[in-house]
Design a protein around this motif. Structure first.
Motif, PDB file in Angstrom:
ATOM      1  N   LEU A  14     -51.144   1.526   5.671  1.00 39.61           N
ATOM      2  CA  LEU A  14     -49.686   1.627   5.808  1.00 39.61           C
ATOM      3  C   LEU A  14     -48.984   0.765   4.764  1.00 39.61           C
ATOM      4  CD1 LEU A  14     -47.044   2.445   7.183  1.00 39.61           C
ATOM      5  CD2 LEU A  14     -47.430   0.600   8.833  1.00 39.61           C
ATOM      6  N   LEU A  15     -49.435  -0.463   4.577  1.00 37.04           N
ATOM      7  CA  LEU A  15     -48.799  -1.347   3.593  1.00 37.04           C
ATOM      8  C   LEU A  15     -48.959  -0.800   2.179  1.00 37.04           C
ATOM      9  CD1 LEU A  15     -49.729  -4.803   5.107  1.00 37.04           C
ATOM     10  CD2 LEU A  15     -47.446  -3.833   4.891  1.00 37.04           C
ATOM     11  N   VAL A  51     -42.857   4.238  -1.059  1.00 38.14           N
ATOM     12  CA  VAL A  51     -41.480   3.857  -0.726  1.00 38.14           C
ATOM     13  C   VAL A  51     -40.936   2.888  -1.770  1.00 38.14           C
ATOM     14  CG1 VAL A  51     -39.950   2.891   1.027  1.00 38.14           C
ATOM     15  CG2 VAL A  51     -41.919   4.256   1.732  1.00 38.14           C
ATOM     16  N   TYR A  52     -41.581   1.744  -1.949  1.00 36.88           N
ATOM     17  CA  TYR A  52     -41.057   0.737  -2.879  1.00 36.88           C
ATOM     18  C   TYR A  52     -41.010   1.266  -4.317  1.00 36.88           C
ATOM     19  CZ  TYR A  52     -40.385  -3.538  -5.492  1.00 36.88           C
ATOM     20  OH  TYR A  52     -39.904  -4.482  -6.355  1.00 36.88           O
ATOM     21  N   VAL A  76     -41.443   6.276   7.132  1.00 34.67           N
ATOM     22  CA  VAL A  76     -42.883   6.118   6.904  1.00 34.67           C
ATOM     23  C   VAL A  76     -43.512   5.265   8.003  1.00 34.67           C
ATOM     24  CG1 VAL A  76     -44.625   5.133   5.347  1.00 34.67           C
ATOM     25  CG2 VAL A  76     -42.783   6.535   4.427  1.00 34.67           C
ATOM     26  N   VAL A  77     -42.855   4.194   8.390  1.00 31.74           N
ATOM     27  CA  VAL A  77     -43.396   3.326   9.441  1.00 31.74           C
ATOM     28  C   VAL A  77     -43.490   4.088  10.766  1.00 31.74           C
ATOM     29  CG1 VAL A  77     -42.959   1.280  10.845  1.00 31.74           C
ATOM     30  CG2 VAL A  77     -42.718   1.165   8.366  1.00 31.74           C
ATOM     31  N   LYS A  78     -42.463   4.832  11.109  1.00 32.01           N
ATOM     32  CA  LYS A  78     -42.462   5.555  12.387  1.00 32.01           C
ATOM     33  C   LYS A  78     -43.475   6.700  12.413  1.00 32.01           C
ATOM     34  CE  LYS A  78     -37.939   4.275  14.019  1.00 32.01           C
ATOM     35  NZ  LYS A  78     -36.567   4.683  14.320  1.00 32.01           N
ATOM     36  N   GLN A  79     -43.877   7.210  11.246  1.00 30.35           N
ATOM     37  CA  GLN A  79     -44.884   8.271  11.185  1.00 30.35           C
ATOM     38  C   GLN A  79     -46.310   7.735  11.166  1.00 30.35           C
ATOM     39  OE1 GLN A  79     -43.886  10.595   7.755  1.00 30.35           O
ATOM     40  NE2 GLN A  79     -42.198  11.637   8.743  1.00 30.35           N
TER      41      GLN A  79
END
Length: 117
Positions: free
Chosen positions: A68-69, A76-77, A105-108
């Motif tokens: 994820l990170l 994203v970044y 993205v976090v919620k997925q």
């Protein structure tokens, strides 16, 4: 405590942890990921080759945080900050599009979906 004071404390803690883990860990930390867990939470650190740090606090049951990170950095970044000429890299990120995509993205992610009820 102000945001600046909190940021300094977090940076100091991460710097100290990274230094300690580098000295005692049998695992090579060159891949840029490190985490530590308590009985209440897990702190996850992803550091890019350019020394940009992503820190995410999760519950202790979260899975797939390293991936994820990395995804947050690459998808994203880089896409919404680095490639955006209106986002200065040396200032806090104020882009609403970045915040929206970050949230999306976090919620997925499986880590978000697997949190205990």
């Amino acid at each position: 405590m102000t945001k600046d004071e909190e940021a300094k404390l977090m940076y100091g803690m991460i710097f100290s942890m990274k230094s300690f883990v580098t000295k005692v860990s049998p695992v090579d930390l060159r891949e840029g990921y490190m985490s530590y867990a308590t009985n209440k939470y897990c702190l996850n650190l992803y550091e890019t080759p350019s020394k940009l740090k992503f820190v995410l606090n999760t519950d202790t049951h979260a899975q797939g945080i390293k991936e994820l990170l990395h995804q947050l950095y690459t998808q994203v970044y880089v896409e919404y900050v680095v490639f955006n000429p209106l986002c200065p890299l040396n200032k806090p990120i104020e882009s609403e599009l970045f915040a929206t995509k970050l949230d999306e993205v976090v919620k997925q992610s499986p880590a978000y979906a697997s949190r205990p009820a």
